[in-house]
Design a protein around this motif. Structure first.
Motif, PDB file in Angstrom:
ATOM      1  N   GLY A 155      -0.739  11.728   4.409  1.00  0.00           N
ATOM      2  CA  GLY A 155      -0.048  10.733   3.805  1.00  0.00           C
ATOM      3  C   GLY A 155       1.662  11.447   3.570  1.00  0.00           C
ATOM      4  N   ARG A 156       1.474  12.571   2.722  1.00  0.00           N
ATOM      5  CA  ARG A 156       2.399  12.917   2.715  1.00  0.00           C
ATOM      6  C   ARG A 156       3.505  12.652   4.223  1.00  0.00           C
ATOM      7  NH1 ARG A 156       1.872  15.141  -1.520  1.00  0.00           N
ATOM      8  NH2 ARG A 156       0.054  15.837  -1.564  1.00  0.00           N
ATOM      9  N   ASP A 157       3.653  12.772   5.143  1.00  0.00           N
ATOM     10  CA  ASP A 157       3.675  12.703   6.699  1.00  0.00           C
ATOM     11  C   ASP A 157       4.841  10.770   6.724  1.00  0.00           C
ATOM     12  OD1 ASP A 157       3.544  15.686   7.126  1.00  0.00           O
ATOM     13  OD2 ASP A 157       2.317  14.899   8.588  1.00  0.00           O
ATOM     14  N   GLU A 158       3.537  10.437   6.368  1.00  0.00           N
ATOM     15  CA  GLU A 158       3.946   9.287   6.457  1.00  0.00           C
ATOM     16  C   GLU A 158       5.013   8.530   5.945  1.00  0.00           C
ATOM     17  OE1 GLU A 158       3.282   5.413   7.987  1.00  0.00           O
ATOM     18  OE2 GLU A 158       2.192   7.017   8.680  1.00  0.00           O
ATOM     19  N   LEU A 159       5.016   9.271   3.699  1.00  0.00           N
ATOM     20  CA  LEU A 159       6.074   8.833   3.122  1.00  0.00           C
ATOM     21  C   LEU A 159       7.291   9.251   3.778  1.00  0.00           C
ATOM     22  CD1 LEU A 159       4.340   9.488  -0.513  1.00  0.00           C
ATOM     23  CD2 LEU A 159       4.762   7.343   0.704  1.00  0.00           C
ATOM     24  N   ARG A 163      -6.831   4.744   2.231  1.00  0.00           N
ATOM     25  CA  ARG A 163      -8.270   6.237   2.420  1.00  0.00           C
ATOM     26  C   ARG A 163      -8.842   5.070   4.251  1.00  0.00           C
ATOM     27  NH1 ARG A 163     -14.233   5.578   0.108  1.00  0.00           N
ATOM     28  NH2 ARG A 163     -14.158   3.533   2.246  1.00  0.00           N
ATOM     29  N   ALA A 164      -8.285   4.489   4.948  1.00  0.00           N
ATOM     30  CA  ALA A 164      -9.140   3.853   5.936  1.00  0.00           C
ATOM     31  C   ALA A 164      -7.725   4.601   7.559  1.00  0.00           C
ATOM     32  CB  ALA A 164      -9.055   2.789   6.310  1.00  0.00           C
ATOM     33  N   ALA A 165      -6.537   4.571   6.546  1.00  0.00           N
ATOM     34  CA  ALA A 165      -5.638   4.988   7.431  1.00  0.00           C
ATOM     35  C   ALA A 165      -5.816   6.471   7.624  1.00  0.00           C
ATOM     36  CB  ALA A 165      -4.288   4.171   6.669  1.00  0.00           C
ATOM     37  N   GLY A 166      -6.519   7.013   6.425  1.00  0.00           N
ATOM     38  CA  GLY A 166      -6.494   8.361   6.718  1.00  0.00           C
ATOM     39  C   GLY A 166      -5.330   8.885   5.447  1.00  0.00           C
ATOM     40  N   LEU A 167      -4.153   7.916   4.746  1.00  0.00           N
ATOM     41  CA  LEU A 167      -3.366   8.530   3.943  1.00  0.00           C
ATOM     42  C   LEU A 167      -3.406   9.724   2.395  1.00  0.00           C
ATOM     43  CD1 LEU A 167      -1.191   5.641   4.686  1.00  0.00           C
ATOM     44  CD2 LEU A 167      -1.065   8.529   5.989  1.00  0.00           C
ATOM     45  N   VAL A 168      -5.611   9.017   2.051  1.00  0.00           N
ATOM     46  CA  VAL A 168      -5.359   9.410   1.107  1.00  0.00           C
ATOM     47  C   VAL A 168      -7.245   9.637   1.355  1.00  0.00           C
ATOM     48  CG1 VAL A 168      -3.901   7.771  -0.968  1.00  0.00           C
ATOM     49  CG2 VAL A 168      -6.318   7.692  -0.115  1.00  0.00           C
ATOM     50  N   VAL A 169      -7.542  10.643   0.051  1.00  0.00           N
ATOM     51  CA  VAL A 169      -9.014  11.605  -0.101  1.00  0.00           C
ATOM     52  C   VAL A 169      -8.974  10.478  -1.581  1.00  0.00           C
ATOM     53  CG1 VAL A 169     -10.591  12.727  -0.614  1.00  0.00           C
ATOM     54  CG2 VAL A 169      -8.437  13.269   0.613  1.00  0.00           C
ATOM     55  N   ALA A 216       0.341  -1.389   0.091  1.00  0.00           N
ATOM     56  CA  ALA A 216      -0.177  -0.054  -0.110  1.00  0.00           C
ATOM     57  C   ALA A 216       0.703   1.578   0.109  1.00  0.00           C
ATOM     58  CB  ALA A 216      -1.144  -0.123   0.769  1.00  0.00           C
ATOM     59  N   LEU A 217       1.671   1.327   0.533  1.00  0.00           N
ATOM     60  CA  LEU A 217       2.889   2.436   0.517  1.00  0.00           C
ATOM     61  C   LEU A 217       3.625   2.616  -0.788  1.00  0.00           C
ATOM     62  CD1 LEU A 217       4.364   2.210   4.526  1.00  0.00           C
ATOM     63  CD2 LEU A 217       2.973   3.802   3.017  1.00  0.00           C
ATOM     64  N   ASP A 218       4.293   1.591  -1.405  1.00  0.00           N
ATOM     65  CA  ASP A 218       4.261   1.641  -2.778  1.00  0.00           C
ATOM     66  C   ASP A 218       3.774   2.192  -3.346  1.00  0.00           C
ATOM     67  OD1 ASP A 218       6.610   0.147  -2.215  1.00  0.00           O
ATOM     68  OD2 ASP A 218       6.130  -1.681  -2.796  1.00  0.00           O
ATOM     69  N   LEU A 219       2.146   1.823  -3.372  1.00  0.00           N
ATOM     70  CA  LEU A 219       1.100   2.661  -4.044  1.00  0.00           C
ATOM     71  C   LEU A 219       0.832   4.092  -3.975  1.00  0.00           C
ATOM     72  CD1 LEU A 219      -0.978   2.054  -6.283  1.00  0.00           C
ATOM     73  CD2 LEU A 219      -2.241   1.572  -4.871  1.00  0.00           C
ATOM     74  N   LEU A 220       1.591   4.401  -2.575  1.00  0.00           N
ATOM     75  CA  LEU A 220       1.183   6.021  -2.493  1.00  0.00           C
ATOM     76  C   LEU A 220       1.418   6.158  -3.247  1.00  0.00           C
ATOM     77  CD1 LEU A 220       0.058   7.709  -0.533  1.00  0.00           C
ATOM     78  CD2 LEU A 220       1.518   7.020   1.821  1.00  0.00           C
TER      79      LEU A 220
END
Length: 88
Positions: free
Chosen positions: A75-79, A41-47, A12-16
């Motif tokens: 999501g940006r912070d997670e990346l 989306r469930a993790a709040g990383l994307v809309v 999922a992070l690769d997809l992000l």
């Protein structure tokens, strides 16, 4: 909140990362990608607009695409967190 790293989370992070490097909105039609968008989306990383899950036996016939319209600040912070950890 930091995501724990498992195989599906890593994918999922690769997809992000792929989403972050592409123009938005971005659509996904593969079932595996749709599931990963659902995780993001469930993790709040994307809309994203994600179709309702269907019964597996009819999923391929009825599956509509998922569409990511934005990456959240989380999501940006997670990346940054994961990419920084990989480069250290």
């Amino acid at each position: 909140m930091h995501l724990s790293i498992g195989k599906e989370t890593t994918m999922a992070l690769d997809l992000l990362r792929r989403i972050a490097g592409s123009p938005l909105p971005m659509s996904f039609t593969r079932t595996a990608d749709i599931e990963r968008v659902r995780i993001l989306r469930a993790a709040g990383l994307v809309v994203a607009f994600v179709p309702a899950a269907h019964h597996p036996s009819i999923a391929m016939l009825l599956q509509r695409p998922a569409q990511v319209v934005g990456i959240t600040q989380k999501g940006r912070d997670e990346l940054l967190l994961h990419d920084g950890a990989l480069s250290s």
